[in-house]
Design an enzyme around this catalytic site. Sequence first.
Site, short mmCIF file in Angstrom:
data_model
loop_
_atom_site.label_atom_id
_atom_site.label_comp_id
_atom_site.label_asym_id
_atom_site.label_seq_id
_atom_site.Cartn_x
_atom_site.Cartn_y
_atom_site.Cartn_z
N ARG A 70 4.48 -0.47 12.69
CA ARG A 70 4.77 -0.49 11.25
C ARG A 70 4.97 0.95 10.78
O ARG A 70 4.71 1.89 11.52
CB ARG A 70 3.64 -1.18 10.48
CG ARG A 70 2.28 -0.69 10.94
CD ARG A 70 1.28 -0.52 9.87
NE ARG A 70 1.67 0.37 8.84
CZ ARG A 70 1.62 1.70 8.93
NH1 ARG A 70 1.21 2.32 10.03
NH2 ARG A 70 2.00 2.45 7.90
N GLY A 71 5.37 1.09 9.51
CA GLY A 71 5.71 2.42 9.00
C GLY A 71 7.21 2.61 9.21
O GLY A 71 7.72 2.32 10.31
N ALA A 72 7.89 3.08 8.15
CA ALA A 72 9.36 3.09 8.18
C ALA A 72 9.96 3.79 9.42
O ALA A 72 10.77 3.20 10.14
CB ALA A 72 9.88 3.71 6.88
N GLN A 235 -4.10 -0.44 5.44
CA GLN A 235 -3.55 0.61 6.31
C GLN A 235 -4.28 1.94 6.12
O GLN A 235 -4.40 2.73 7.06
CB GLN A 235 -2.06 0.82 6.03
CG GLN A 235 -1.16 -0.30 6.51
CD GLN A 235 -0.90 -1.33 5.42
OE1 GLN A 235 -1.72 -1.52 4.53
NE2 GLN A 235 0.22 -2.01 5.49
N ASP A 276 9.49 4.05 2.00
CA ASP A 276 10.29 3.14 2.82
C ASP A 276 11.76 3.18 2.48
O ASP A 276 12.61 2.86 3.30
CB ASP A 276 9.76 1.71 2.68
CG ASP A 276 8.44 1.59 3.43
OD1 ASP A 276 7.42 2.04 2.87
OD2 ASP A 276 8.45 1.12 4.57
N ASN A 286 7.51 2.44 -1.89
CA ASN A 286 6.46 2.70 -0.89
C ASN A 286 5.42 1.59 -1.02
O ASN A 286 5.52 0.70 -1.88
CB ASN A 286 5.85 4.08 -1.10
CG ASN A 286 4.91 4.47 0.04
OD1 ASN A 286 5.27 4.30 1.22
ND2 ASN A 286 3.71 4.93 -0.27
O1 MRU Z 1 3.88 -2.26 5.47
P1 MRU Z 1 3.81 -0.95 6.17
O2 MRU Z 1 2.46 -0.66 6.73
O3 MRU Z 1 4.91 -0.78 7.20
O4 MRU Z 1 4.09 0.12 5.01
C1 MRU Z 1 4.19 1.46 5.36
C2 MRU Z 1 4.34 2.37 4.20
O5 MRU Z 1 4.42 1.96 3.06
C3 MRU Z 1 4.50 3.83 4.51
O6 MRU Z 1 3.99 4.61 3.47
C4 MRU Z 1 5.98 4.15 4.71
O7 MRU Z 1 6.57 3.28 5.62
C5 MRU Z 1 6.20 5.55 5.15
S1 MRU Z 1 5.66 5.82 6.80
C6 MRU Z 1 5.95 7.44 7.20
#
Ligand code: MRU
Length: 398
Positions: A70-72, A235, A276, A286
């Site tokens: 997970r995470g963009a 998270q 994101d 985000n």
């Molecule tokens: O649902 P997730 O855990 O994938 O959400 C992640 C986020 O909102 C992060 O802040 C975003 O992806 C940036 S990661 C460098």
Amino acid sequence: MNLHTAKGTLTETRETLPLDSLAEVDTVALDDQSDTLAIIDQTKLPATLEVEYLSSRDEAYRAIKRLEVRGAPAIGVAAAIALYLDVHSYWEHLSSTDSAPVTDAEGWERLSARLTETATYLDSSRPTAVNLSWALHRMGARAAASRHAGDTPAAAVQALHDEAVAIRNEDVRVCRAIGEHGLSLLHDGDGILTHCNAGRLATVRYGTATAPIYLGAERGMTFHVWCDETRPLLQGARLTAFELMASGIDTCLECDNMSASLMSTDRIQAVFVGCDRVAANGDAANKIGTSLLALAAARHHVPVYVCAPTSTIDRACATGHDIRIEQRAPEEVTELWYERRMAPESVRVYNPAFDVTDADLIAGIVTEFGVARPPYTESLAAIFQRKETVERNKVHPE
Ligand code: MRU
């Protein structure tokens, strides 16, 4: 299935590692020996550090959807690797059967169709983070360039391998560059509030919002980092607190609804978050709760910095209203972390995964090419101009 990894032969597709070895493991990697996508399964953290080796597009899709990865930036890298692996195994299988294409032109037709089908499928796993479609589009463009250059389909498969590796390597370089620019906004001893996980677990290494913290720590600086718990999937509590503590960073956990109270005590000098998708006007999507944090920060005169690789900036989105927000299962709110369901049966649940922070609440957008300041329509355009110049001269952004 037997897999050969750097550490020997596995009889399972999972490998448990000591919790204190996080710094030695990439969040997402291509394991060339076993032809698998290797990810840290983040649903197991912080109790267990487990690397999962995925070999099919269905496994990759499920891992992204379930937030195992997970995470963009991390899901962009994972999707690029999964797409390469799928096309690679498709081509190997096709070449070894009686129905193998007899001409390169036939081979190209079949390969392109498979690539488009798998890219569309992987892209549908999560809608908000633009890095996913950005990475898949980049893979498609590489295949198209290879075809245009007159390569054989087999050569194109190798080109896709190299592109997936390049996307992965670039992520490391880009996060370090964001770290450098972000660090210029901080002072030794600062209190920093962060939301969700935009850390090393959301990228290959370093993270985006955490990169300035890691780089500062490498240089002997001390920061006091406050992690929002980040309901409903935690998270912040599970991942950011874990990875910062593993790196020896001073870390304190607080529930999401405590941030305004914390800011009123003057212990927070800056809010650093990831994102994101950033729209052309600077509105930034985000993790849910970010906009609330930004509203409280404005009241308490704390600057909010959004850390975003240029791959997260979607200039085709004019404003935050154009960003599609993922809705997730009600059970994440009503059941997931409780021994027994804690909400009434059949209660209606609102569970968007992200929200949009208005550009006027953001003090700066930290990219690998510098910090964009309001008005963002102009400053983000200038960042992309710089990117084009750098890429034309083939100079890395550091
Ligand atoms: O649902 P997730 O855990 O994938 O959400 C992640 C986020 O909102 C992060 O802040 C975003 O992806 C940036 S990661 C460098």
